[in-house]
Structures are given as structure tokens and as C-alpha cells.
Motif scaffolding. Structure first.
Motif, mmCIF file in Angstrom:
data_model
loop_
_atom_site.group_PDB
_atom_site.id
_atom_site.type_symbol
_atom_site.label_atom_id
_atom_site.label_comp_id
_atom_site.label_asym_id
_atom_site.label_seq_id
_atom_site.Cartn_x
_atom_site.Cartn_y
_atom_site.Cartn_z
ATOM 1 N N LYS A 38 53.554 -29.123 -142.492
ATOM 2 C CA LYS A 38 52.443 -30.046 -142.242
ATOM 3 C C LYS A 38 52.927 -31.315 -141.556
ATOM 4 O O LYS A 38 52.328 -31.789 -140.590
ATOM 5 N N LEU A 39 54.023 -31.867 -142.064
ATOM 6 C CA LEU A 39 54.582 -33.086 -141.481
ATOM 7 C C LEU A 39 55.056 -32.851 -140.049
ATOM 8 O O LEU A 39 54.860 -33.695 -139.174
ATOM 9 N N GLN A 40 55.674 -31.686 -139.817
ATOM 10 C CA GLN A 40 56.150 -31.363 -138.474
ATOM 11 C C GLN A 40 54.981 -31.213 -137.505
ATOM 12 O O GLN A 40 55.048 -31.667 -136.361
ATOM 13 N N HIS A 41 53.906 -30.579 -137.962
ATOM 14 C CA HIS A 41 52.724 -30.414 -137.113
ATOM 15 C C HIS A 41 52.100 -31.770 -136.794
ATOM 16 O O HIS A 41 51.727 -32.044 -135.638
ATOM 17 N N LYS A 42 52.011 -32.622 -137.798
ATOM 18 C CA LYS A 42 51.442 -33.960 -137.612
ATOM 19 C C LYS A 42 52.281 -34.764 -136.621
ATOM 20 O O LYS A 42 51.746 -35.459 -135.747
ATOM 21 N N ALA A 43 53.603 -34.669 -136.754
ATOM 22 C CA ALA A 43 54.506 -35.391 -135.850
ATOM 23 C C ALA A 43 54.377 -34.863 -134.422
ATOM 24 O O ALA A 43 54.408 -35.641 -133.455
ATOM 25 N N ALA A 44 54.237 -33.554 -134.271
ATOM 26 C CA ALA A 44 54.096 -32.957 -132.943
ATOM 27 C C ALA A 44 52.807 -33.434 -132.265
ATOM 28 O O ALA A 44 52.804 -33.735 -131.063
ATOM 29 N N PHE A 107 63.162 -41.438 -134.495
ATOM 30 C CA PHE A 107 62.299 -40.267 -134.345
ATOM 31 C C PHE A 107 61.001 -40.512 -135.103
ATOM 32 O O PHE A 107 60.937 -41.383 -135.988
ATOM 33 N N LEU A 108 59.981 -39.741 -134.795
ATOM 34 C CA LEU A 108 58.734 -39.820 -135.544
ATOM 35 C C LEU A 108 58.937 -39.277 -136.950
ATOM 36 O O LEU A 108 59.670 -38.308 -137.154
ATOM 37 N N TYR A 109 58.265 -39.892 -137.914
ATOM 38 C CA TYR A 109 58.382 -39.447 -139.298
ATOM 39 C C TYR A 109 57.947 -37.987 -139.428
ATOM 40 O O TYR A 109 56.881 -37.594 -138.968
ATOM 41 N N GLY A 110 58.785 -37.189 -140.062
ATOM 42 C CA GLY A 110 58.450 -35.795 -140.325
ATOM 43 C C GLY A 110 58.712 -34.850 -139.166
ATOM 44 O O GLY A 110 58.537 -33.634 -139.310
ATOM 45 N N ALA A 111 59.121 -35.392 -138.013
ATOM 46 C CA ALA A 111 59.321 -34.525 -136.837
ATOM 47 C C ALA A 111 60.490 -33.570 -137.033
ATOM 48 O O ALA A 111 61.472 -33.900 -137.704
#
Length: 199
Positions: A38-44, A107-111
Motif C-alpha cells: 500500500k505504501l509503495q503504491h501510494k509513493a508511486a 526518497f518519498l516515504y514508503g517508496a
């Protein structure tokens, strides 16, 4: 007199408790993976938005690196020009690296950073390095020598090592840092590598 016994808190006393503990651990691991995705998707998605707000411009960080005339993605954050480098994983945007005028990077948080890269050039041998400016320098040198190459900025020594394991015939250009991490990665990569003499 009864024989003394020792009791351990939280220690499973039977197979049922062991099985219940195993299931709880598996459930926790699944929940952790779901949250990470979820965090990776949000960061993307945030990365895509930031890139959509960028314009091509010169940036003082690149000026300091010897690229005075190159145009890069610039995003104004709190009225400050931030250089934005797209990050890819499996050929899809997974995040961005932001670099301010002082050279501070984040980097963006959770990326996702695992096996993330920024690609410069196509064809020829794959060359791995850490930073974007280093990748630009390598590509410029190799182009001048008429040697086509795919240069990948991997953003960190640890990630470069991971990617090297998956690209059989790649070549590493390691940072000569005071910590010795760059040299260590080169030696442990199992690939051909080079490191500049000066730190």
C-alpha cells in the motif's frame, strides 16, 4: 517433596499453542506485506504527481557537478527548486529521488528502493553506479569513446550490489568513500568493477 519446575512466560506448552503462535506470526507477516505494498503504491502515485508538476530547467546541484547547461526535472517545493529524478522498478515508476540546492537527498516515504534504478542510454553493456550525476558522467565518457552502454543509477551501494547479482555481465563503478562501502560492494559483487583513486 515435589520436584521443582521452571515456568517460562509466553513459552508454548503444547502443540495447539505452537500452531496458534505460528498462525499469528504468518498473519502478522501478511499484514506487513500488505501495508508495504500500500505504501509503495501510494509513493508511486505521488511520484507521478510530482513529475507531472515538474518543468525542465537548470539546477544548482548539477552546476556543482559540472553539468551547467543540462536541463533536469525541477519541482518547486515551498518555493525552493527541487531536482527530481524518476525511479523505476520493473520498468514502472516506483518513486523519485529529490535533491535540493545544497545536495541533500531523500526518497518519498514508503517508496520502493529495492532494485530501483534510473536508466541513461540504451544498448551495449550494463554499467551500474550509485548516483545520477555519476551516471551522467559515465554515459558522457562512454559516448565520447563511441562505446554504447546502458548506465543505471541505483541510488545506493547496497541496491547496486543487489542488482549486480541479477545482471550477469554488468560492470560496476563504485564510489571511493571514506567508509569503504563502495570498495566492499565491488569486491563482493562477483562482477568486474572499478573505483576512482580519489575519495
Amino acid at each position: 517433596m515435589d520436584e521443582a519446575t521452571t515456568w517460562f512466560a509466553n513459552k508454548p506448552s503444547c502443540q495447539i499453542e505452537k500452531e496458534a503462535m505460528r498462525k499469528r506470526m504468518e498473519a502478522a507477516q501478511v499484514a506487513c506485506r500488505v501495508e508495504r505494498i500500500k505504501l509503495q503504491h501510494k509513493a508511486a502515485e505521488k511520484a507521478k504527481f510530482i513529475l507531472s508538476q515538474c518543468h525542465l530547467d537548470k539546477h544548482s546541484y548539477m552546476d556543482k557537478k559540472g553539468f551547467k547547461d543540462i536541463l533536469v526535472n525541477v519541482y518547486h517545493k515551498e518555493e525552493k527548486p527541487i531536482m527530481v529524478i524518476p525511479m523505476f522498478a520493473s520498468k514502472k515508476i516506483c518513486g523519485v529521488q529529490e535533491i535540493d540546492v545544497e545536495g541533500g537527498k531523500k526518497f518519498l516515504y514508503g517508496a520502493r528502493t529495492h532494485e530501483a534504478y534510473h536508466n541513461i542510454g540504451v544498448g551495449g553493456r550494463v554499467v551500474l553506479c550509485e548516483g545520477y550525476a555519476t551516471a551522467l558522467s559515465l554515459h558522457k565518457i562512454l559516448s565520447t569513446l563511441n562505446k554504447p552502454a546502458t548506465v543505471l543509477a541505483t541510488f545506493s551501494a547496497g541496491n547496486m550490489k543487489k542488482m549486480a547479482k541479477k545482471i550477469p555481465d554488468c560492470f560496476l563503478v563504485c564510489d571511493n568513500d571514506k567508509s569503504g562501502v563502495g570498495e566492499k560492494v565491488g569486491k563482493e559483487s562477483g562482477r568486474k568493477w572499478w573505483m576512482p583513486e580519489q575519495v
